[in-house]
Design a protein around this motif. Sequence first.
Motif, PDB file in Angstrom:
ATOM      1  N   GLY A 159       0.999  -1.315   0.081  1.00 46.69           N
ATOM      2  CA  GLY A 159       0.150   0.016  -0.451  1.00 46.69           C
ATOM      3  C   GLY A 159       1.051   1.231  -0.025  1.00 46.69           C
ATOM      4  O   GLY A 159       0.761   2.488  -0.223  1.00 46.69           O
ATOM      5  N   MET A 160       1.875   1.269   0.149  1.00 44.67           N
ATOM      6  CA  MET A 160       3.096   2.091   0.445  1.00 44.67           C
ATOM      7  C   MET A 160       3.268   2.961  -1.253  1.00 44.67           C
ATOM      8  O   MET A 160       2.774   3.973  -1.649  1.00 44.67           O
ATOM      9  CB  MET A 160       4.262   2.145   1.024  1.00 44.67           C
ATOM     10  CG  MET A 160       4.011   1.590   2.087  1.00 44.67           C
ATOM     11  SD  MET A 160       3.759   3.214   3.375  1.00 44.67           S
ATOM     12  CE  MET A 160       4.988   3.253   3.381  1.00 44.67           C
ATOM     13  N   ARG A 161       3.661   2.233  -2.576  1.00 44.47           N
ATOM     14  CA  ARG A 161       3.668   2.890  -4.000  1.00 44.47           C
ATOM     15  C   ARG A 161       2.468   2.614  -3.899  1.00 44.47           C
ATOM     16  O   ARG A 161       2.663   3.786  -4.707  1.00 44.47           O
ATOM     17  CB  ARG A 161       4.586   0.877  -4.297  1.00 44.47           C
ATOM     18  CG  ARG A 161       5.990   1.667  -3.740  1.00 44.47           C
ATOM     19  CD  ARG A 161       6.837   0.051  -4.478  1.00 44.47           C
ATOM     20  NE  ARG A 161       6.046  -1.345  -4.048  1.00 44.47           N
ATOM     21  CZ  ARG A 161       7.586  -2.218  -4.732  1.00 44.47           C
ATOM     22  NH1 ARG A 161       7.616  -2.662  -5.551  1.00 44.47           N
ATOM     23  NH2 ARG A 161       6.673  -3.126  -3.353  1.00 44.47           N
ATOM     24  N   SER A 162       1.708   1.956  -3.883  1.00 44.47           N
ATOM     25  CA  SER A 162       0.077   2.354  -4.202  1.00 44.47           C
ATOM     26  C   SER A 162      -0.098   4.032  -3.847  1.00 44.47           C
ATOM     27  O   SER A 162      -1.021   4.705  -4.861  1.00 44.47           O
ATOM     28  CB  SER A 162      -0.870   1.822  -4.445  1.00 44.47           C
ATOM     29  OG  SER A 162      -0.913   1.271  -2.910  1.00 44.47           O
ATOM     30  N   ALA A 163      -0.171   4.366  -2.545  1.00 43.38           N
ATOM     31  CA  ALA A 163      -0.358   5.681  -1.843  1.00 43.38           C
ATOM     32  C   ALA A 163       0.411   6.275  -2.897  1.00 43.38           C
ATOM     33  O   ALA A 163      -0.214   8.174  -3.515  1.00 43.38           O
ATOM     34  CB  ALA A 163       0.241   5.546  -1.005  1.00 43.38           C
ATOM     35  N   THR A 164       1.802   6.513  -3.089  1.00 46.96           N
ATOM     36  CA  THR A 164       2.486   7.222  -4.285  1.00 46.96           C
ATOM     37  C   THR A 164       1.870   7.455  -5.094  1.00 46.96           C
ATOM     38  O   THR A 164       2.082   9.010  -6.229  1.00 46.96           O
ATOM     39  CB  THR A 164       4.098   7.050  -4.390  1.00 46.96           C
ATOM     40  OG1 THR A 164       4.555   7.522  -2.470  1.00 46.96           O
ATOM     41  CG2 THR A 164       5.410   8.128  -4.696  1.00 46.96           C
ATOM     42  N   ALA A 165       1.431   6.318  -6.003  1.00 47.33           N
ATOM     43  CA  ALA A 165       0.996   6.263  -6.615  1.00 47.33           C
ATOM     44  C   ALA A 165      -0.248   7.002  -7.066  1.00 47.33           C
ATOM     45  O   ALA A 165      -0.002   7.767  -8.158  1.00 47.33           O
ATOM     46  CB  ALA A 165       0.799   4.962  -8.031  1.00 47.33           C
ATOM     47  N   LYS A 166      -0.861   6.743  -6.466  1.00 48.03           N
ATOM     48  CA  LYS A 166      -2.168   7.952  -6.198  1.00 48.03           C
ATOM     49  C   LYS A 166      -1.450   9.001  -5.974  1.00 48.03           C
ATOM     50  O   LYS A 166      -2.911   9.853  -7.264  1.00 48.03           O
ATOM     51  CB  LYS A 166      -3.445   7.706  -4.995  1.00 48.03           C
ATOM     52  CG  LYS A 166      -4.233   8.542  -4.732  1.00 48.03           C
ATOM     53  CD  LYS A 166      -5.111   7.655  -3.682  1.00 48.03           C
ATOM     54  CE  LYS A 166      -6.367   9.210  -3.314  1.00 48.03           C
ATOM     55  NZ  LYS A 166      -6.847   8.831  -2.366  1.00 48.03           N
ATOM     56  N   ASN A 167      -1.452   9.853  -5.339  1.00 44.43           N
ATOM     57  CA  ASN A 167      -0.808  10.846  -5.326  1.00 44.43           C
ATOM     58  C   ASN A 167       0.167  11.298  -6.835  1.00 44.43           C
ATOM     59  O   ASN A 167       0.128  12.676  -6.851  1.00 44.43           O
ATOM     60  CB  ASN A 167       0.075  10.975  -4.504  1.00 44.43           C
ATOM     61  CG  ASN A 167      -0.881  11.017  -2.515  1.00 44.43           C
ATOM     62  OD1 ASN A 167      -1.503  11.440  -3.133  1.00 44.43           O
ATOM     63  ND2 ASN A 167       0.406  10.573  -1.721  1.00 44.43           N
ATOM     64  N   ILE A 168       0.790  10.603  -7.768  1.00 43.88           N
ATOM     65  CA  ILE A 168       1.083  10.854  -8.747  1.00 43.88           C
ATOM     66  C   ILE A 168       0.076  11.026  -9.534  1.00 43.88           C
ATOM     67  O   ILE A 168       0.081  12.693 -10.250  1.00 43.88           O
ATOM     68  CB  ILE A 168       2.316   9.905  -8.902  1.00 43.88           C
ATOM     69  CG1 ILE A 168       3.763  10.246  -8.592  1.00 43.88           C
ATOM     70  CG2 ILE A 168       2.439   9.991 -10.918  1.00 43.88           C
ATOM     71  CD1 ILE A 168       4.388   8.998  -8.313  1.00 43.88           C
ATOM     72  N   LEU A 169      -0.893  10.473  -9.504  1.00 45.69           N
ATOM     73  CA  LEU A 169      -1.805  10.498 -10.748  1.00 45.69           C
ATOM     74  C   LEU A 169      -3.085  11.518 -10.562  1.00 45.69           C
ATOM     75  O   LEU A 169      -3.258  12.820 -10.842  1.00 45.69           O
ATOM     76  CB  LEU A 169      -2.767   9.688 -10.511  1.00 45.69           C
ATOM     77  CG  LEU A 169      -1.901   7.968 -11.408  1.00 45.69           C
ATOM     78  CD1 LEU A 169      -2.860   6.823 -11.175  1.00 45.69           C
ATOM     79  CD2 LEU A 169      -1.784   8.661 -12.836  1.00 45.69           C
TER      80      LEU A 169
END
Length: 105
Positions: A73-83
């Motif tokens: 869930g850590m990288r996916s949170a970062t990805a969400k913020n990027i998007l």
Amino acid sequence: MLNIFKRLFRSGTSPDFTELLKNDGIIIDVRTTGEYASGHIKGSQNIPLNVLPANLSKLKDKGQPIITCCASGMRSATAKNILKNQGYTNVHNGGGWRNLYYKIS
């Protein structure tokens, strides 16, 4: 400590991921290619986090429901913020791919 992580990576109630997928949603798995090859959700797209910014052209509809996932869930949170920062408006952190799999199965 757990409450801090909940506040950082989730906002409010968890969305109905199954409903998002029924409404043309997609799952973006941001783990490495090797991690993805060792197991993933059928139909998900693998765009590793480190190349996500260079591959935004693969995600043409900025209003389409997008669910990000990774190992924990850590990288996916970062990805969400990027998007979100690039104008995608319907992005959700699905967390770890195995947990997400059980939520949508």
